[in-house]
Design a protein around this motif. Structure first.
Motif, PDB file in Angstrom:
ATOM      1  N   ASN A   1       0.738   4.060  14.096  1.00  0.00           N
ATOM      2  CA  ASN A   1       0.021   5.311  13.842  1.00  0.00           C
ATOM      3  C   ASN A   1       0.997   6.474  13.650  1.00  0.00           C
ATOM      4  O   ASN A   1       0.679   7.617  13.953  1.00  0.00           O
ATOM      5  CB  ASN A   1      -0.928   5.608  15.009  1.00  0.00           C
ATOM      6  N   ARG A   2       2.182   6.180  13.171  1.00  0.00           N
ATOM      7  CA  ARG A   2       3.213   7.189  12.973  1.00  0.00           C
ATOM      8  C   ARG A   2       3.886   7.003  11.613  1.00  0.00           C
ATOM      9  O   ARG A   2       3.837   5.930  11.018  1.00  0.00           O
ATOM     10  CB  ARG A   2       4.273   7.096  14.079  1.00  0.00           C
ATOM     11  N   MET A   3       4.528   8.055  11.147  1.00  0.00           N
ATOM     12  CA  MET A   3       5.353   7.977   9.940  1.00  0.00           C
ATOM     13  C   MET A   3       6.736   7.468  10.319  1.00  0.00           C
ATOM     14  O   MET A   3       7.434   8.079  11.135  1.00  0.00           O
ATOM     15  CB  MET A   3       5.467   9.351   9.286  1.00  0.00           C
ATOM     16  N   ASN A   4       7.114   6.330   9.761  1.00  0.00           N
ATOM     17  CA  ASN A   4       8.436   5.743   9.990  1.00  0.00           C
ATOM     18  C   ASN A   4       8.765   4.819   8.818  1.00  0.00           C
ATOM     19  O   ASN A   4       7.932   4.640   7.914  1.00  0.00           O
ATOM     20  CB  ASN A   4       8.481   5.000  11.332  1.00  0.00           C
ATOM     21  N   VAL A   5       9.946   4.238   8.799  1.00  0.00           N
ATOM     22  CA  VAL A   5      10.342   3.426   7.642  1.00  0.00           C
ATOM     23  C   VAL A   5       9.391   2.256   7.418  1.00  0.00           C
ATOM     24  O   VAL A   5       9.164   1.837   6.272  1.00  0.00           O
ATOM     25  CB  VAL A   5      11.788   2.900   7.779  1.00  0.00           C
ATOM     26  N   TYR A   6       8.783   1.750   8.472  1.00  0.00           N
ATOM     27  CA  TYR A   6       7.923   0.575   8.327  1.00  0.00           C
ATOM     28  C   TYR A   6       6.546   0.939   7.766  1.00  0.00           C
ATOM     29  O   TYR A   6       6.015   0.235   6.894  1.00  0.00           O
ATOM     30  CB  TYR A   6       7.790  -0.150   9.671  1.00  0.00           C
ATOM     31  N   THR A   7       5.967   2.014   8.255  1.00  0.00           N
ATOM     32  CA  THR A   7       4.670   2.420   7.695  1.00  0.00           C
ATOM     33  C   THR A   7       4.840   2.934   6.259  1.00  0.00           C
ATOM     34  O   THR A   7       3.947   2.759   5.430  1.00  0.00           O
ATOM     35  CB  THR A   7       3.998   3.484   8.581  1.00  0.00           C
ATOM     36  N   VAL A   8       5.994   3.550   5.968  1.00  0.00           N
ATOM     37  CA  VAL A   8       6.270   3.970   4.588  1.00  0.00           C
ATOM     38  C   VAL A   8       6.433   2.752   3.685  1.00  0.00           C
ATOM     39  O   VAL A   8       5.920   2.715   2.557  1.00  0.00           O
ATOM     40  CB  VAL A   8       7.523   4.870   4.545  1.00  0.00           C
ATOM     41  N   ARG A   9       7.139   1.746   4.171  1.00  0.00           N
ATOM     42  CA  ARG A   9       7.296   0.521   3.360  1.00  0.00           C
ATOM     43  C   ARG A   9       5.942  -0.134   3.078  1.00  0.00           C
ATOM     44  O   ARG A   9       5.710  -0.649   1.978  1.00  0.00           O
ATOM     45  CB  ARG A   9       8.213  -0.464   4.074  1.00  0.00           C
ATOM     46  N   LYS A  10       5.073  -0.125   4.064  1.00  0.00           N
ATOM     47  CA  LYS A  10       3.755  -0.708   3.858  1.00  0.00           C
ATOM     48  C   LYS A  10       3.004   0.054   2.764  1.00  0.00           C
ATOM     49  O   LYS A  10       2.407  -0.560   1.862  1.00  0.00           O
ATOM     50  CB  LYS A  10       2.960  -0.678   5.163  1.00  0.00           C
ATOM     51  N   ALA A  11       3.034   1.381   2.824  1.00  0.00           N
ATOM     52  CA  ALA A  11       2.389   2.180   1.781  1.00  0.00           C
ATOM     53  C   ALA A  11       3.032   1.926   0.424  1.00  0.00           C
ATOM     54  O   ALA A  11       2.346   1.809  -0.602  1.00  0.00           O
ATOM     55  CB  ALA A  11       2.473   3.662   2.137  1.00  0.00           C
ATOM     56  N   ALA A  12       4.356   1.812   0.418  1.00  0.00           N
ATOM     57  CA  ALA A  12       5.070   1.576  -0.838  1.00  0.00           C
ATOM     58  C   ALA A  12       4.734   0.211  -1.424  1.00  0.00           C
ATOM     59  O   ALA A  12       4.643   0.047  -2.645  1.00  0.00           O
ATOM     60  CB  ALA A  12       6.571   1.699  -0.609  1.00  0.00           C
ATOM     61  N   GLN A  13       4.532  -0.775  -0.564  1.00  0.00           N
ATOM     62  CA  GLN A  13       4.157  -2.107  -1.050  1.00  0.00           C
ATOM     63  C   GLN A  13       2.776  -2.051  -1.707  1.00  0.00           C
ATOM     64  O   GLN A  13       2.549  -2.660  -2.765  1.00  0.00           O
ATOM     65  CB  GLN A  13       4.138  -3.116   0.108  1.00  0.00           C
ATOM     66  N   GLY A  14       1.856  -1.310  -1.100  1.00  0.00           N
ATOM     67  CA  GLY A  14       0.544  -1.138  -1.720  1.00  0.00           C
ATOM     68  C   GLY A  14       0.637  -0.416  -3.051  1.00  0.00           C
ATOM     69  O   GLY A  14      -0.040  -0.785  -4.020  1.00  0.00           O
ATOM     70  N   LEU A  15       1.508   0.585  -3.123  1.00  0.00           N
ATOM     71  CA  LEU A  15       1.689   1.320  -4.374  1.00  0.00           C
ATOM     72  C   LEU A  15       2.290   0.420  -5.455  1.00  0.00           C
ATOM     73  O   LEU A  15       1.860   0.452  -6.614  1.00  0.00           O
ATOM     74  CB  LEU A  15       2.587   2.535  -4.152  1.00  0.00           C
ATOM     75  N   ALA A  16       3.272  -0.379  -5.081  1.00  0.00           N
ATOM     76  CA  ALA A  16       3.888  -1.299  -6.056  1.00  0.00           C
ATOM     77  C   ALA A  16       2.860  -2.288  -6.596  1.00  0.00           C
ATOM     78  O   ALA A  16       2.818  -2.575  -7.807  1.00  0.00           O
ATOM     79  CB  ALA A  16       5.055  -2.038  -5.404  1.00  0.00           C
ATOM     80  N   ALA A  17       2.010  -2.793  -5.700  1.00  0.00           N
ATOM     81  CA  ALA A  17       0.959  -3.710  -6.146  1.00  0.00           C
ATOM     82  C   ALA A  17      -0.022  -3.003  -7.071  1.00  0.00           C
ATOM     83  O   ALA A  17      -0.477  -3.572  -8.073  1.00  0.00           O
ATOM     84  CB  ALA A  17       0.225  -4.284  -4.931  1.00  0.00           C
ATOM     85  N   TYR A  18      -0.326  -1.751  -6.756  1.00  0.00           N
ATOM     86  CA  TYR A  18      -1.212  -0.956  -7.614  1.00  0.00           C
ATOM     87  C   TYR A  18      -0.605  -0.800  -9.007  1.00  0.00           C
ATOM     88  O   TYR A  18      -1.294  -0.979 -10.025  1.00  0.00           O
ATOM     89  CB  TYR A  18      -1.449   0.415  -6.971  1.00  0.00           C
ATOM     90  N   VAL A  19       0.677  -0.457  -9.073  1.00  0.00           N
ATOM     91  CA  VAL A  19       1.341  -0.274 -10.368  1.00  0.00           C
ATOM     92  C   VAL A  19       1.300  -1.568 -11.176  1.00  0.00           C
ATOM     93  O   VAL A  19       0.995  -1.558 -12.377  1.00  0.00           O
ATOM     94  CB  VAL A  19       2.798   0.195 -10.157  1.00  0.00           C
ATOM     95  N   LYS A  20       1.549  -2.674 -10.531  1.00  0.00           N
ATOM     96  CA  LYS A  20       1.536  -3.961 -11.247  1.00  0.00           C
ATOM     97  C   LYS A  20       0.129  -4.297 -11.728  1.00  0.00           C
ATOM     98  O   LYS A  20      -0.053  -4.879 -12.809  1.00  0.00           O
ATOM     99  CB  LYS A  20       2.098  -5.058 -10.341  1.00  0.00           C
ATOM    100  N   ASN A  21      -0.875  -3.921 -10.962  1.00  0.00           N
ATOM    101  CA  ASN A  21      -2.264  -4.162 -11.366  1.00  0.00           C
ATOM    102  C   ASN A  21      -2.659  -3.378 -12.617  1.00  0.00           C
ATOM    103  O   ASN A  21      -3.592  -3.768 -13.330  1.00  0.00           O
ATOM    104  CB  ASN A  21      -3.232  -3.787 -10.235  1.00  0.00           C
TER     105      ASN A  21
END
Length: 566
Positions: free
Chosen positions: A56-76
């Motif tokens: 429930n915090r902003m850190n490298v891991y929660t950012v990576r998770k958001a970035a992974q979702g964004l990358a999947a969105y871009v590929k879609n």
């Protein structure tokens, strides 16, 4: 999993970031529960939260998770050469989070264009369009306190993700099962593969050229004295350069606030909506006799103005007042706008804008709160031809002059503010005097807001009960003013006091608005970025004093009702 299981998963991770491990070790049980009781929500505009360890915090891991979702969105999107643009502001870990986002994108075969140094949110929006990218990200928490940061996502149009795209990305983010194991690659390896590229001056030049295009007149007093403060954020070089290019020759910077500072050490809050943010600018203004003070927030999407009154004391204009002045100036001076010109504002923005627009034959379109909805309407206009964007603004100091950016733009707005003030100076008026003329013509519109901060799970639940209390009310009067209708944006129903109902043609949202007589209203809306319930008020009368009393009475009655909620 309950929060203890999530905490244990992190605590037992042997490769956990050492800084986060150290922070984790000193948290007590209550702090641990708050850090792990839920996942930091990725909402329709991205995510924002406190820095630190935990789901429930902003850190490298929660950012990576958001970035992974964004990358999947871009590929879609199946776009040819799918790519993202990434910008970041002056907050703690902003550049780190930007690079982590690019590392995740590259590991998924998505190219990232990353600004080599701090850039404002509006330039990110411009860059997505300029580079024909598939998406964009800006790492910022806007005007939140120093302990916050955020991840704001944009689509190929340079606007924040509209609801359908946002829901797709939210789903993709949620599909990431373990934020601790999102795959990344090193920047150097991605550069060799052509999947990582630093950007800067070429995009700056194109953006600044577009900004100069908003100018409407050179028949103004360009020697007027202006003081500018970026409040330790990203706006300094772009705003000062845009003013210099436009010919403003007497611009001073508040030096103590000129440099980026993640602590925002000279202000209680780096928010130009707060009058205290102008303290140093006012001190400088009194020394030099400045005629206009301009302040931008850290990511330079909001701007505030202050001007001296007849006694020499500086008055900070509200967002609604500045918006009305800008709108009036644009509609009076831009002869290129066609008959279907349209003001776009939010449902909690002053009705004075509608009155000003009507004077010039312009239509007014309301959206839900959030500039993403204004950007979305601009795109709809371009596709349908049903309207032409003339100006967009919201009460919280966000303005968009021209649509080469699809988010609020403090760089454009700062230049327009200087031109606006110089225009009225040449005519012998201050902005306060120009505003008084608008009041005399259209009525004394006055707005206010109460904000209740309720943190944690209990706070979130109480905010829900508060909104529901008003959702289920049917009073004949409020604050001594007749109630005409209640708008429930969750059910999309407008219910009139005579029993008639009609549909609200806007997306569903947990918002309730009461429409009162004489253009008065109030609205309850849980914040999408902070643990707050925001209560907005708008009144209108034939005098300043009457409007002030109406506003006080309305606020008092709403607060009394909210205090009854346990």
């Amino acid at each position: 999993m309950d929060w203890q299981e999530h905490w244990k998963r992190w605590d037992e991770e042997k490769d956990l970031d050492e800084d986060l491990r150290s922070q984790l070790a000193v948290l007590d049980e209550a702090e641990l529960e708050d850090a792990f009781y839920k996942e930091l929500e990725f909402g329709t505009g991205g995510m924002r939260g406190k820095l630190g360890p935990g789901t429930n915090r902003m850190n490298v891991y929660t950012v990576r998770k958001a970035a992974q979702g964004l990358a999947a969105y871009v590929k879609n999107q199946k776009a040819e050469n799918g790519s993202i643009v990434i910008a970041y502001d002056s907050r703690y870990l902003s550049k780190t989070f930007a690079e982590e986002t690019a590392r995740v994108a590259g590991a998924n075969g998505v190219k990232a264009y990353v600004f080599s140094s701090l850039r404002p949110t509006p330039e990110l929006s411009f860059a997505v369009r300029h580079l024909k990218a598939t998406a964009g990200v800006v790492i910022t928490a806007s005007h939140n306190p120093p302990e916050y940061n955020g991840f704001k996502a944009y689509n190929e149009d340079g606007g924040q993700l509209p609801l359908a795209q946002a829901e797709e990305m939210i789903t993709l983010v949620k599909e990431v099962e373990n934020e601790l194991y999102v795959h990344t690659e090193e920047v150097s390896a991605l550069e060799e593969k052509g999947l990582f590229e630093w950007i800067d001056e070429e995009v700056d030049r194109a953006y600044m050229e577009a900004v100069q295009g908003i100018r409407l007149s050179d028949d103004i007093d360009k020697g007027m004295s202006i003081i500018f403060t970026p409040l330790h954020g990203t706006a300094h070089p772009l705003v000062t350069d845009s003013l210099t290019r436009a010919g403003f020759s007497n611009v001073r910077i508040v030096e103590e606030q000129a440099q980026p500072d993640p602590e925002f050490s000279t202000v209680a809050s780096p928010n130009p909506e707060e009058p205290q943010a102008f303290t140093l600018a006012i001190e400088e203004g009194k020394k030099t006799g400045a005629e206009l003070l301009i302040a931008t927030d850290p990511d330079a999407d909001r701007v505030g103005l202050a001007v001296p009154d007849k006694s020499g004391e500086y008055q900070v204009l509200t967002g609604n007042q500045t918006g009305a002045l800008m709108l009036d100036y644009i509609l009076a001076n831009d002869s290129t706008l066609p008959e279907n010109k349209t003001l776009i504002k939010t449902i909690v923005t002053s009705e004075m804008g509608r009155a000003v627009a009507s004077k010039y034959g312009a239509k007014t379109l309301d959206t839900l709160t959030g500039f993403k909805f204004i950007g979305e309407k601009i795109r709809e206009f371009e596709r349908s031809g049903e309207g032409t964007f003339a100006f967009g603004y919201e009460e919280s100091y966000g303005y968009l002059v021209q649509s080469f950016v699809r988010d609020k733009d403090a760089v454009q707005a700062s230049l327009l503010a200087a031109e606006l003030a110089a225009h009225w100076k040449k005519k012998g008026y201050t902005l306060l005097e120009a505003l008084e003329e608008l009041y005399k013509e259209h009525g004394y519109y006055m707005e206010g807001m109460d904000s209740l901060k309720l943190e944690g799970r209990a706070g979130t639940e109480k905010i829900g009960r508060m909104v529901d209390r008003f959702r289920n009310m049917s009073p004949e009067t409020f604050g001594g003013v007749s109630v005409r209708a209640v708008e429930d944006y969750q059910s999309s129903i407008r219910r009139y006091m005579d029993g008639q109902e009609e549909a609200i043609e806007l997306p569903q949202s947990n918002v309730v608005k009461f429409l009162l007589s004489e253009d008065s209203w109030f609205c309850l809306r849980p914040s999408g970025t902070e643990p707050k319930l925001k209560c907005y008020y708008g009144v209108k009368s034939s005098s300043r004093e009457e409007s002030r009393k109406l506003l006080e009475t309305l606020s008092e009655e709403v607060m009394n009702e909210l205090n009854l909620v346990k």
